[in-house]
Enzyme design. Sequence first.
Site, PDB file in Angstrom:
ATOM      1  N   GLU A  28       0.849  -1.195   0.000  1.00 26.56           N
ATOM      2  CA  GLU A  28       0.000   0.000   0.000  1.00 26.56           C
ATOM      3  C   GLU A  28       0.885   1.246   0.000  1.00 26.56           C
ATOM      4  O   GLU A  28       0.442   2.336   0.309  1.00 26.56           O
ATOM      5  CB  GLU A  28      -0.994  -0.006   1.167  1.00 26.56           C
ATOM      6  CG  GLU A  28      -0.381  -0.159   2.532  1.00 26.56           C
ATOM      7  CD  GLU A  28      -1.423  -0.093   3.640  1.00 26.56           C
ATOM      8  OE1 GLU A  28      -2.075   0.948   3.752  1.00 26.56           O
ATOM      9  OE2 GLU A  28      -1.552  -1.078   4.388  1.00 26.56           O
ATOM     10  N   CYS A  81      -3.448  -3.627   4.431  1.00 30.20           N
ATOM     11  CA  CYS A  81      -2.520  -4.671   4.895  1.00 30.20           C
ATOM     12  C   CYS A  81      -2.958  -6.074   4.477  1.00 30.20           C
ATOM     13  O   CYS A  81      -2.264  -7.044   4.734  1.00 30.20           O
ATOM     14  CB  CYS A  81      -2.399  -4.620   6.414  1.00 30.20           C
ATOM     15  SG  CYS A  81      -2.053  -2.974   7.016  1.00 30.20           S
ATOM     16  N   HIS A 126      -2.037 -10.139  12.025  1.00 24.89           N
ATOM     17  CA  HIS A 126      -1.547  -8.862  11.519  1.00 24.89           C
ATOM     18  C   HIS A 126      -1.258  -8.018  12.763  1.00 24.89           C
ATOM     19  O   HIS A 126      -2.125  -7.877  13.632  1.00 24.89           O
ATOM     20  CB  HIS A 126      -2.606  -8.175  10.639  1.00 24.89           C
ATOM     21  CG  HIS A 126      -2.280  -6.743  10.401  1.00 24.89           C
ATOM     22  ND1 HIS A 126      -1.120  -6.352   9.781  1.00 24.89           N
ATOM     23  CD2 HIS A 126      -2.921  -5.595  10.743  1.00 24.89           C
ATOM     24  CE1 HIS A 126      -1.062  -5.027   9.737  1.00 24.89           C
ATOM     25  NE2 HIS A 126      -2.146  -4.541  10.323  1.00 24.89           N
TER      26      HIS A 126
HETATM   27  N1  CAA Z   1       2.331   2.216  30.982  1.00 19.26           N
HETATM   28  C1  CAA Z   1       1.688   1.180  30.428  1.00 19.26           C
HETATM   29  N2  CAA Z   1       0.644   1.311  29.553  1.00 19.26           N
HETATM   30  C2  CAA Z   1       0.257   2.558  29.249  1.00 19.26           C
HETATM   31  C3  CAA Z   1       0.873   3.707  29.798  1.00 19.26           C
HETATM   32  C4  CAA Z   1       1.953   3.503  30.715  1.00 19.26           C
HETATM   33  N3  CAA Z   1       2.594   4.514  31.255  1.00 19.26           N
HETATM   34  N4  CAA Z   1       0.252   4.784  29.295  1.00 19.26           N
HETATM   35  C5  CAA Z   1      -0.732   4.345  28.466  1.00 19.26           C
HETATM   36  N5  CAA Z   1      -0.716   3.002  28.431  1.00 19.26           N
HETATM   37  C6  CAA Z   1      -1.587   2.117  27.661  1.00 19.26           C
HETATM   38  C7  CAA Z   1      -3.020   2.582  27.576  1.00 19.26           C
HETATM   39  O1  CAA Z   1      -3.751   2.233  28.746  1.00 19.26           O
HETATM   40  C8  CAA Z   1      -3.482   1.845  26.328  1.00 19.26           C
HETATM   41  O2  CAA Z   1      -3.768   0.515  26.671  1.00 19.26           O
HETATM   42  P1  CAA Z   1      -5.133  -0.184  26.182  1.00 19.26           P
HETATM   43  O3  CAA Z   1      -4.995  -0.333  24.697  1.00 19.26           O
HETATM   44  O4  CAA Z   1      -5.148  -1.490  26.913  1.00 19.26           O
HETATM   45  O5  CAA Z   1      -6.257   0.725  26.533  1.00 19.26           O
HETATM   46  C9  CAA Z   1      -2.226   1.830  25.453  1.00 19.26           C
HETATM   47  O6  CAA Z   1      -1.136   2.123  26.312  1.00 19.26           O
HETATM   48  C10 CAA Z   1      -2.244   2.853  24.357  1.00 19.26           C
HETATM   49  O7  CAA Z   1      -2.553   4.072  24.913  1.00 19.26           O
HETATM   50  P2  CAA Z   1      -3.667   5.023  24.246  1.00 19.26           P
HETATM   51  O8  CAA Z   1      -4.884   4.231  23.911  1.00 19.26           O
HETATM   52  O9  CAA Z   1      -3.819   6.236  25.050  1.00 19.26           O
HETATM   53  O10 CAA Z   1      -2.836   5.335  22.905  1.00 19.26           O
HETATM   54  P3  CAA Z   1      -3.139   6.365  21.776  1.00 19.26           P
HETATM   55  O11 CAA Z   1      -4.545   6.800  21.747  1.00 19.26           O
HETATM   56  O12 CAA Z   1      -2.117   7.418  21.875  1.00 19.26           O
HETATM   57  O13 CAA Z   1      -2.847   5.507  20.443  1.00 19.26           O
HETATM   58  C11 CAA Z   1      -3.215   3.781  18.856  1.00 19.26           C
HETATM   59  C12 CAA Z   1      -2.850   4.112  20.310  1.00 19.26           C
HETATM   60  C13 CAA Z   1      -4.688   4.098  18.638  1.00 19.26           C
HETATM   61  C14 CAA Z   1      -2.958   2.327  18.594  1.00 19.26           C
HETATM   62  C15 CAA Z   1      -2.344   4.682  17.924  1.00 19.26           C
HETATM   63  O14 CAA Z   1      -0.996   4.330  18.059  1.00 19.26           O
HETATM   64  C16 CAA Z   1      -2.733   4.593  16.457  1.00 19.26           C
HETATM   65  O15 CAA Z   1      -3.633   5.296  15.990  1.00 19.26           O
HETATM   66  N6  CAA Z   1      -2.022   3.733  15.666  1.00 19.26           N
HETATM   67  C17 CAA Z   1      -2.262   3.597  14.239  1.00 19.26           C
HETATM   68  C18 CAA Z   1      -3.527   2.833  13.934  1.00 19.26           C
HETATM   69  C19 CAA Z   1      -3.433   1.361  14.260  1.00 19.26           C
HETATM   70  O16 CAA Z   1      -2.361   0.797  14.389  1.00 19.26           O
HETATM   71  N7  CAA Z   1      -4.610   0.706  14.344  1.00 19.26           N
HETATM   72  C20 CAA Z   1      -4.660  -0.727  14.588  1.00 19.26           C
HETATM   73  C21 CAA Z   1      -5.860  -1.390  13.921  1.00 19.26           C
HETATM   74  S1  CAA Z   1      -5.905  -0.983  12.168  1.00 19.26           S
HETATM   75  C22 CAA Z   1      -4.786  -2.068  11.467  1.00 19.26           C
HETATM   76  O17 CAA Z   1      -4.392  -3.042  12.059  1.00 19.26           O
HETATM   77  C23 CAA Z   1      -4.257  -1.724  10.090  1.00 19.26           C
HETATM   78  C24 CAA Z   1      -2.924  -1.088  10.233  1.00 19.26           C
HETATM   79  O18 CAA Z   1      -1.902  -1.769  10.158  1.00 19.26           O
HETATM   80  C25 CAA Z   1      -2.859   0.349  10.439  1.00 19.26           C
END
Ligand code: CAA
Length: 390
Positions: free
Chosen positions: A79, A111, A233
């Site tokens: 992609e 993906c 994935h």
């Molecule tokens: N110690 C331990 N854990 C901590 C922490 C700390 N100090 N601070 C936060 N965390 C945890 C949170 O509790 C959270 O855990 P949960 O998932 O169990 O709730 C985790 O860390 C992540 O924290 P946030 O949810 O606050 O993170 P975020 O909102 O900043 O972003 C994300 C996380 C949404 C994955 C972001 O990285 C993102 O948008 N990534 C790209 C999209 C993606 O990868 N999507 C996956 C599905 S789509 C797909 O699979 C296709 C693809 O390849 C893109």
Amino acid sequence: MSIGIDLISFYTPAFFFSLDDLAKQRVVEAKKYTVGIGQKEMSILPPDEDVVTMGANAAYSLLEKVDKSRIKALIFATESSVDQSKSAGLFIHKLLDLPRHCRVIEMKQACYSGTFSLRAAMGLVSLDQESQALVITADVARYELHSAGEATQGCGAVALLVSSQPRLLQIDSESAYISEDVMDFWRPNYRSTAIVDGKYSTRVYLQALNECWQKYAELSKRLPENIHHFCFHLPFTRMAEKALKQLFRCKEDFQSRLRKMRPGLLYNETVGNSYTASLYLNLCSLLDFSEHNLAGQRIGLFSYGSGFVAEFFSGIIQNGYSQHLFNELHTRLLANRKRLSYAEYLEFYHYALPENGKTSHNPCFTQGRFRFAGVNAHKRLYEQTQHKMS
Ligand code: CAA
């Protein structure tokens, strides 16, 4: 009919940025990335690499072990395409000196397209069982700086040789797949970074897994306990934990499955997201690092491509598989990577080709065998380097 993955090898560039360093820059607790998201490092693409060079580098070592004249198709899944019209696979076809009587095509569906490519390759091989097909998955995961997605970047390529009587993984006949038009993650043509609704994308991924698993279980009459290992994935490795929780409701089963998954996460947690390649990187890591003999064991694989298409399928690891792995090469590749400073990370991130197709020469960074040398009259130029890799 026995068809599946005969050989697997991967490549990732020789540069990475540490998630600890990213956490410092973004003033975030490092554990959010290393534990909450489950990533330690992310591979960073240097200016003289792209999906073509990564794909060619991934397949190179594998092709040294086979009779190339049997390869009748090269299916390239990405992609992060480099051209709207021409398949990036054609550059690879030339770089790898593949036979003239070989079909070349590029596939796209986020993906997921690597998995469709694998199925298409199996179909072609079933029509001519003496033939083989090369599937190459390669991607660069790029998000906006300072966005939530930034910590889930990465890049890499996995090459799969598909044949009858495969030496690694014989794919089972049952598979379950679904498609639905959703906007969880996408990249319009005018953007170099993806747009993502992160939390929503994670939810949709897990719903898709649930639905695919139900259908697969109905078709195969198997329970999660009948699958010895799962590969997913992995946009980030913590996703493995979320996925296993869907499949194993009992806490003890879930914990023991999570421990079992560890060897499969080692490449992904240091390479980062590699989109189409990610599921197959998980498989490669499991094969390379499992301390136990996996022969005869059933692997369940879940492929998810945002937008979305998802598929759950399975296969049986073949006797003697461990003699056909490239684990030493893979370990060396990762061990020799250079840790980038924040300034170097930004420099690589912002490197851009001229958009008017003018002649440009890319500086030499790669440690791979193939290099993206530059552009001349709108044509991308690739060349071999002196680096040996193997
Ligand atoms: N110690 C331990 N854990 C901590 C922490 C700390 N100090 N601070 C936060 N965390 C945890 C949170 O509790 C959270 O855990 P949960 O998932 O169990 O709730 C985790 O860390 C992540 O924290 P946030 O949810 O606050 O993170 P975020 O909102 O900043 O972003 C994300 C996380 C949404 C994955 C972001 O990285 C993102 O948008 N990534 C790209 C999209 C993606 O990868 N999507 C996956 C599905 S789509 C797909 O699979 C296709 C693809 O390849 C893109």
